[in-house]
Design an enzyme around this catalytic site. Structure first.
Site, PDB file in Angstrom:
ATOM      1  N   CYS A  49       0.830  -1.206   0.000  1.00  0.00           N
ATOM      2  CA  CYS A  49       0.000   0.000   0.000  1.00  0.00           C
ATOM      3  C   CYS A  49       0.863   1.253   0.000  1.00  0.00           C
ATOM      4  CB  CYS A  49      -0.923  -0.002   1.221  1.00  0.00           C
ATOM      5  SG  CYS A  49      -1.785  -1.566   1.447  1.00  0.00           S
TER       6      CYS A  49
HETATM    7  C1  BEZ Z   1      -1.183  -6.057   1.703  1.00  0.00           C
HETATM    8  O1  BEZ Z   1      -0.521  -5.034   1.578  1.00  0.00           O
HETATM    9  O2  BEZ Z   1      -1.623  -6.657   0.730  1.00  0.00           O
HETATM   10  C2  BEZ Z   1      -1.482  -6.563   3.053  1.00  0.00           C
HETATM   11  C3  BEZ Z   1      -1.128  -5.802   4.141  1.00  0.00           C
HETATM   12  C4  BEZ Z   1      -1.409  -6.256   5.395  1.00  0.00           C
HETATM   13  C5  BEZ Z   1      -2.034  -7.459   5.568  1.00  0.00           C
HETATM   14  C6  BEZ Z   1      -2.393  -8.203   4.469  1.00  0.00           C
HETATM   15  C7  BEZ Z   1      -2.126  -7.763   3.205  1.00  0.00           C
END
Ligand code: BEZ
Length: 160
Positions: A49
Site C-alpha cells: 500500500c
Molecule cells: C497487503 O498489503 O496486501 C497486506 C497488508 C497487510 C495485511 C495483508 C495484506
C-alpha cells in the site's frame, strides 16, 4: 454480497484528518454529483500500500483528472489519526483524500471485508478500486490476497 457495477455505493460516515482533529465526511459529500476514483487498501503503512498503491494514485492524479475524475479517495479500515499520518508521510497533498473507515461500516455494507484476524490485524478491506459516478459504481476491480495488479492507478487510467 460484494458491490458491483450499477449499484449505488452504501451510505456511511467516514473520517478524515483535519487541522483540529478527525472530521466526519459522509459518502453523500464524497460522491454526490462527482466522478470519483476510490481505492481501498488492507492497511495504511503496509508494504504494498505504501510502496505502490497509494504512490501510484498520487503520481497519476493529474492524468486521472484529465480523464474526467473529479476526486481521488483512498479508504482503509484504520482510524483518522493513522490515515492523516500516512498522508503526510506519503506527501499526498490535496491529490488524494485519505478517509478512515475505522468501524468498517462502508467496507461491510459494500461487502468488501477482508478477515485478517488470524494475522492480528482484525477486519480490514480488500484491495479494491472503483470509479463511482454520482454515487453509482461504473467499474470495480478487486485484487486477491497478496496480489496487486487490477486495482492500480495505471490500470484505472487504461480503462478510462
Ligand atoms: C497487503 O498489503 O496486501 C497486506 C497488508 C497487510 C495485511 C495483508 C495484506
Amino acid at each position: 454480497m460484494t458491490i458491483s457495477i450499477g449499484d449505488k455505493v452504501p451510505s456511511a460516515t467516514l473520517y478524515r484528518m483535519g487541522d483540529g482533529g478527525p472530521e466526519a465526511i459522509t459518502t453523500d459529500e464524497i460522491f454526490k454529483g462527482k466522478k470519483v476514483a476510490i481505492f481501498g487498501v488492507p492497511g495504511a503503512f503496509t508494504p504494498t500500500c505504501s510502496a505502490q498503491h497509494l504512490p501510484g494514485f498520487v503520481s497519476n492524479a493529474d492524468a486521472l483528472k484529465a480523464k474526467g475524475i473529479d476526486s481521488i479517495v483512498c479508504l482503509a479500515v484504520n482510524d483518522a489519526f493513522v490515515m492523516g499520518a500516512w498522508g503526510k508521510d506519503q506527501n499526498v497533498g490535496d491529490k488524494v483524500m485519505l478517509v478512515a473507515d475505522g468501524s468498517a461500516d462502508f467496507t461491510k455494507a459494500a461487502g468488501l471485508e477482508l478477515d485478517l484476524v488470524s494475522r492480528g490485524l482484525g477486519l480490514r478491506c480488500q484491495r479494491f478500486s472503483m470509479v463511482v459516478n454520482d454515487g453509482k459504481v461504473e467499474s470495480i476491480n478487486i485484487d486477491g490476497a497478496g496480489t496487486f495488479e487490477e486495482t492500480s492507478a495505471e490500470s484505472m487510467l487504461g480503462s478510462l
